[in-house]
Design a protein around this motif. Structure first.
Motif, PDB file in Angstrom:
ATOM      1  N   PRO A 259      37.698  55.240  36.584  1.00 33.57           N
ATOM      2  CA  PRO A 259      36.734  54.156  36.781  1.00 33.57           C
ATOM      3  C   PRO A 259      37.407  52.813  36.562  1.00 33.57           C
ATOM      4  O   PRO A 259      38.341  52.705  35.763  1.00 33.57           O
ATOM      5  N   PRO A 260      36.952  51.798  37.280  1.00 34.22           N
ATOM      6  CA  PRO A 260      37.560  50.483  37.088  1.00 34.22           C
ATOM      7  C   PRO A 260      37.267  49.975  35.679  1.00 34.22           C
ATOM      8  O   PRO A 260      36.146  50.124  35.189  1.00 34.22           O
ATOM      9  N   PRO A 261      38.284  49.429  35.025  1.00 29.13           N
ATOM     10  CA  PRO A 261      38.039  48.909  33.692  1.00 29.13           C
ATOM     11  C   PRO A 261      37.080  47.720  33.763  1.00 29.13           C
ATOM     12  O   PRO A 261      37.128  46.944  34.705  1.00 29.13           O
ATOM     13  N   SER A 262      36.245  47.610  32.794  1.00 29.12           N
ATOM     14  CA  SER A 262      35.335  46.468  32.727  1.00 29.12           C
ATOM     15  C   SER A 262      35.232  46.039  31.277  1.00 29.12           C
ATOM     16  O   SER A 262      35.739  46.703  30.367  1.00 29.12           O
ATOM     17  N   ALA A 263      34.521  44.982  31.031  1.00 28.90           N
ATOM     18  CA  ALA A 263      34.365  44.487  29.670  1.00 28.90           C
ATOM     19  C   ALA A 263      33.660  45.523  28.804  1.00 28.90           C
ATOM     20  O   ALA A 263      33.918  45.628  27.615  1.00 28.90           O
ATOM     21  N   GLU A 264      32.764  46.338  29.410  1.00 31.64           N
ATOM     22  CA  GLU A 264      32.035  47.339  28.650  1.00 31.64           C
ATOM     23  C   GLU A 264      32.939  48.504  28.241  1.00 31.64           C
ATOM     24  O   GLU A 264      32.728  49.121  27.199  1.00 31.64           O
ATOM     25  N   THR A 265      33.912  48.875  29.070  1.00 30.54           N
ATOM     26  CA  THR A 265      34.746  50.038  28.766  1.00 30.54           C
ATOM     27  C   THR A 265      35.978  49.672  27.961  1.00 30.54           C
ATOM     28  O   THR A 265      36.614  50.542  27.396  1.00 30.54           O
ATOM     29  N   GLU A 266      36.349  48.411  27.927  1.00 33.55           N
ATOM     30  CA  GLU A 266      37.510  47.976  27.160  1.00 33.55           C
ATOM     31  C   GLU A 266      37.117  47.864  25.688  1.00 33.55           C
ATOM     32  O   GLU A 266      36.013  47.439  25.351  1.00 33.55           O
ATOM     33  N   THR A 267      38.026  48.253  24.816  1.00 24.59           N
ATOM     34  CA  THR A 267      37.728  48.191  23.387  1.00 24.59           C
ATOM     35  C   THR A 267      38.228  46.897  22.757  1.00 24.59           C
ATOM     36  O   THR A 267      37.803  46.540  21.669  1.00 24.59           O
ATOM     37  N   GLY A 268      39.137  46.209  23.437  1.00 26.73           N
ATOM     38  CA  GLY A 268      39.704  44.994  22.860  1.00 26.73           C
ATOM     39  C   GLY A 268      38.974  43.755  23.346  1.00 26.73           C
ATOM     40  O   GLY A 268      38.004  43.804  24.088  1.00 26.73           O
ATOM     41  N   ASP A 269      39.450  42.630  22.874  1.00 25.68           N
ATOM     42  CA  ASP A 269      38.892  41.358  23.298  1.00 25.68           C
ATOM     43  C   ASP A 269      39.270  41.094  24.736  1.00 25.68           C
ATOM     44  O   ASP A 269      40.275  41.599  25.243  1.00 25.68           O
ATOM     45  N   VAL A 270      38.479  40.285  25.398  1.00 24.52           N
ATOM     46  CA  VAL A 270      38.743  39.913  26.781  1.00 24.52           C
ATOM     47  C   VAL A 270      39.381  38.535  26.769  1.00 24.52           C
ATOM     48  O   VAL A 270      38.885  37.609  26.117  1.00 24.52           O
ATOM     49  N   ALA A 271      40.506  38.402  27.460  1.00 21.76           N
ATOM     50  CA  ALA A 271      41.209  37.130  27.526  1.00 21.76           C
ATOM     51  C   ALA A 271      41.105  36.574  28.930  1.00 21.76           C
ATOM     52  O   ALA A 271      41.002  37.310  29.908  1.00 21.76           O
ATOM     53  N   ARG A 272      41.122  35.290  29.045  1.00 23.25           N
ATOM     54  CA  ARG A 272      41.037  34.628  30.334  1.00 23.25           C
ATOM     55  C   ARG A 272      42.401  34.029  30.660  1.00 23.25           C
ATOM     56  O   ARG A 272      43.047  33.445  29.792  1.00 23.25           O
ATOM     57  N   ILE A 273      42.847  34.232  31.901  1.00 24.81           N
ATOM     58  CA  ILE A 273      44.095  33.623  32.354  1.00 24.81           C
ATOM     59  C   ILE A 273      43.845  32.973  33.706  1.00 24.81           C
ATOM     60  O   ILE A 273      42.881  33.291  34.398  1.00 24.81           O
ATOM     61  N   THR A 274      44.720  32.083  34.077  1.00 24.07           N
ATOM     62  CA  THR A 274      44.678  31.469  35.396  1.00 24.07           C
ATOM     63  C   THR A 274      45.789  32.098  36.214  1.00 24.07           C
ATOM     64  O   THR A 274      46.939  32.158  35.772  1.00 24.07           O
ATOM     65  N   LEU A 275      45.431  32.562  37.390  1.00 26.00           N
ATOM     66  CA  LEU A 275      46.399  33.222  38.263  1.00 26.00           C
ATOM     67  C   LEU A 275      46.455  32.460  39.576  1.00 26.00           C
ATOM     68  O   LEU A 275      45.428  32.252  40.228  1.00 26.00           O
ATOM     69  N   ARG A 276      47.634  32.049  39.951  1.00 21.79           N
ATOM     70  CA  ARG A 276      47.804  31.342  41.218  1.00 21.79           C
ATOM     71  C   ARG A 276      48.403  32.314  42.233  1.00 21.79           C
ATOM     72  O   ARG A 276      49.474  32.861  42.012  1.00 21.79           O
ATOM     73  N   LEU A 277      47.681  32.534  43.337  1.00 23.69           N
ATOM     74  CA  LEU A 277      48.123  33.447  44.389  1.00 23.69           C
ATOM     75  C   LEU A 277      48.278  32.681  45.699  1.00 23.69           C
ATOM     76  O   LEU A 277      47.505  31.763  45.970  1.00 23.69           O
ATOM     77  N   PRO A 278      49.220  33.082  46.529  1.00 19.29           N
ATOM     78  CA  PRO A 278      49.259  32.526  47.881  1.00 19.29           C
ATOM     79  C   PRO A 278      47.952  32.880  48.598  1.00 19.29           C
ATOM     80  O   PRO A 278      47.354  33.938  48.359  1.00 19.29           O
ATOM     81  N   GLU A 279      47.484  31.997  49.446  1.00 21.63           N
ATOM     82  CA  GLU A 279      46.196  32.176  50.115  1.00 21.63           C
ATOM     83  C   GLU A 279      46.105  33.518  50.860  1.00 21.63           C
ATOM     84  O   GLU A 279      45.078  34.198  50.801  1.00 21.63           O
ATOM     85  N   GLY A 280      47.172  33.908  51.538  1.00 24.49           N
ATOM     86  CA  GLY A 280      47.162  35.175  52.274  1.00 24.49           C
ATOM     87  C   GLY A 280      47.006  36.378  51.361  1.00 24.49           C
ATOM     88  O   GLY A 280      46.266  37.319  51.660  1.00 24.49           O
ATOM     89  N   LEU A 281      47.690  36.372  50.219  1.00 26.92           N
ATOM     90  CA  LEU A 281      47.585  37.462  49.258  1.00 26.92           C
ATOM     91  C   LEU A 281      46.190  37.505  48.646  1.00 26.92           C
ATOM     92  O   LEU A 281      45.600  38.567  48.454  1.00 26.92           O
ATOM     93  N   LYS A 282      45.626  36.332  48.367  1.00 24.47           N
ATOM     94  CA  LYS A 282      44.269  36.269  47.813  1.00 24.47           C
ATOM     95  C   LYS A 282      43.274  36.903  48.781  1.00 24.47           C
ATOM     96  O   LYS A 282      42.400  37.688  48.368  1.00 24.47           O
ATOM     97  N   ALA A 283      43.420  36.623  50.053  1.00 22.89           N
ATOM     98  CA  ALA A 283      42.521  37.207  51.055  1.00 22.89           C
ATOM     99  C   ALA A 283      42.677  38.730  51.101  1.00 22.89           C
ATOM    100  O   ALA A 283      41.688  39.462  51.231  1.00 22.89           O
ATOM    101  N   GLN A 284      43.915  39.222  50.987  1.00 19.96           N
ATOM    102  CA  GLN A 284      44.146  40.669  50.980  1.00 19.96           C
ATOM    103  C   GLN A 284      43.510  41.320  49.763  1.00 19.96           C
ATOM    104  O   GLN A 284      42.919  42.400  49.852  1.00 19.96           O
TER     105      GLN A 284
END
Length: 159
Positions: free
Chosen positions: A88-113
C-alpha cells in the motif's frame, strides 16, 4: 548448444546436391558452402531467439534467453520471483514517524510524467513520490514493478 553439427549437415547437403555435376560444379558448391556458413549461423541464432521469445510468452513466471558464448548458443531459463502482495502507498496514517516537508524542484517534463504516473495509479503525487523514494532507498527500482516480456534481444553475434 553447439551449432556446428547443423552447419556441417547443411554443408554436406549442399555438396551432395552438387555431386552429380562436374568438377567445376562441385568446387563451386564447396566454395558456396564455406561462404554461407556465417549467414546460416546467424539464421540459426535468429531462429533460436524467436523460439525463446515465443516460449517465454507461454510461461507464467519464467523467461528463456539465448546467450552466446563464443560460437555456441546457450538457452537459459530464468524464473521470476512470484509476485508478492501489493504494497500500500505510504501515507501519514501508516507512517509511525513524524512527517517532514521538503521542497523538490523537478524539470517540467518530469513533473508531468510523475503526475501522469500517480493519476494512473489513482494516488496523489505526494503518495507516489513517497513510494518511489521509499523503494529507491530500500534498493527497489521505483514505485511499481511491472514486468513486460517481449521479443527484444540484445547483445551481439559473432560468426
Amino acid at each position: 548448444m553447439d551449432l556446428n553439427p547443423y552447419l556441417e549437415t547443411l554443408r554436406h547437403d549442399l555438396e551432395a546436391s552438387a555431386a552429380p555435376g562436374d568438377d567445376d560444379v562441385r568446387r563451386a558448391a564447396g566454395l558456396l558452402a564455406g561462404s554461407l556458413e556465417a549467414a546460416a549461423r546467424l539464421s540459426l541464432l535468429e531462429a533460436l531467439s524467436d523460439a525463446a521469445a515465443e516460449i517465454t510468452t507461454k510461461l507464467d513466471n519464467a523467461s528463456v534467453e539465448v546467450r552466446l558464448r563464443g560460437r555456441a548458443a546457450d538457452l537459459v531459463v530464468s524464473e521470476a520471483a512470484p509476485p508478492g502482495p501489493p504494497e500500500p502507498p505510504p501515507s501519514a496514517e501508516t507512517e509511525t514517524g513524524d512527517v517532514a516537508r521538503i521542497t523538490l524542484r523537478l524539470p517540467e517534463g518530469l513533473k508531468a510524467q510523475v503526475e501522469r504516473a500517480a493519476s494512473t495509479e489513482g494516488i496523489s503525487v505526494n503518495a507516489w513520490l513517497v513510494r518511489a523514494i521509499g523503494a529507491a532507498v530500500r534498493g527497489g527500482s521505483g514505485p511499481t514493478t511491472r514486468t513486460r516480456l517481449g521479443r527484444r534481444v540484445t547483445g551481439y553475434a559473432q560468426a
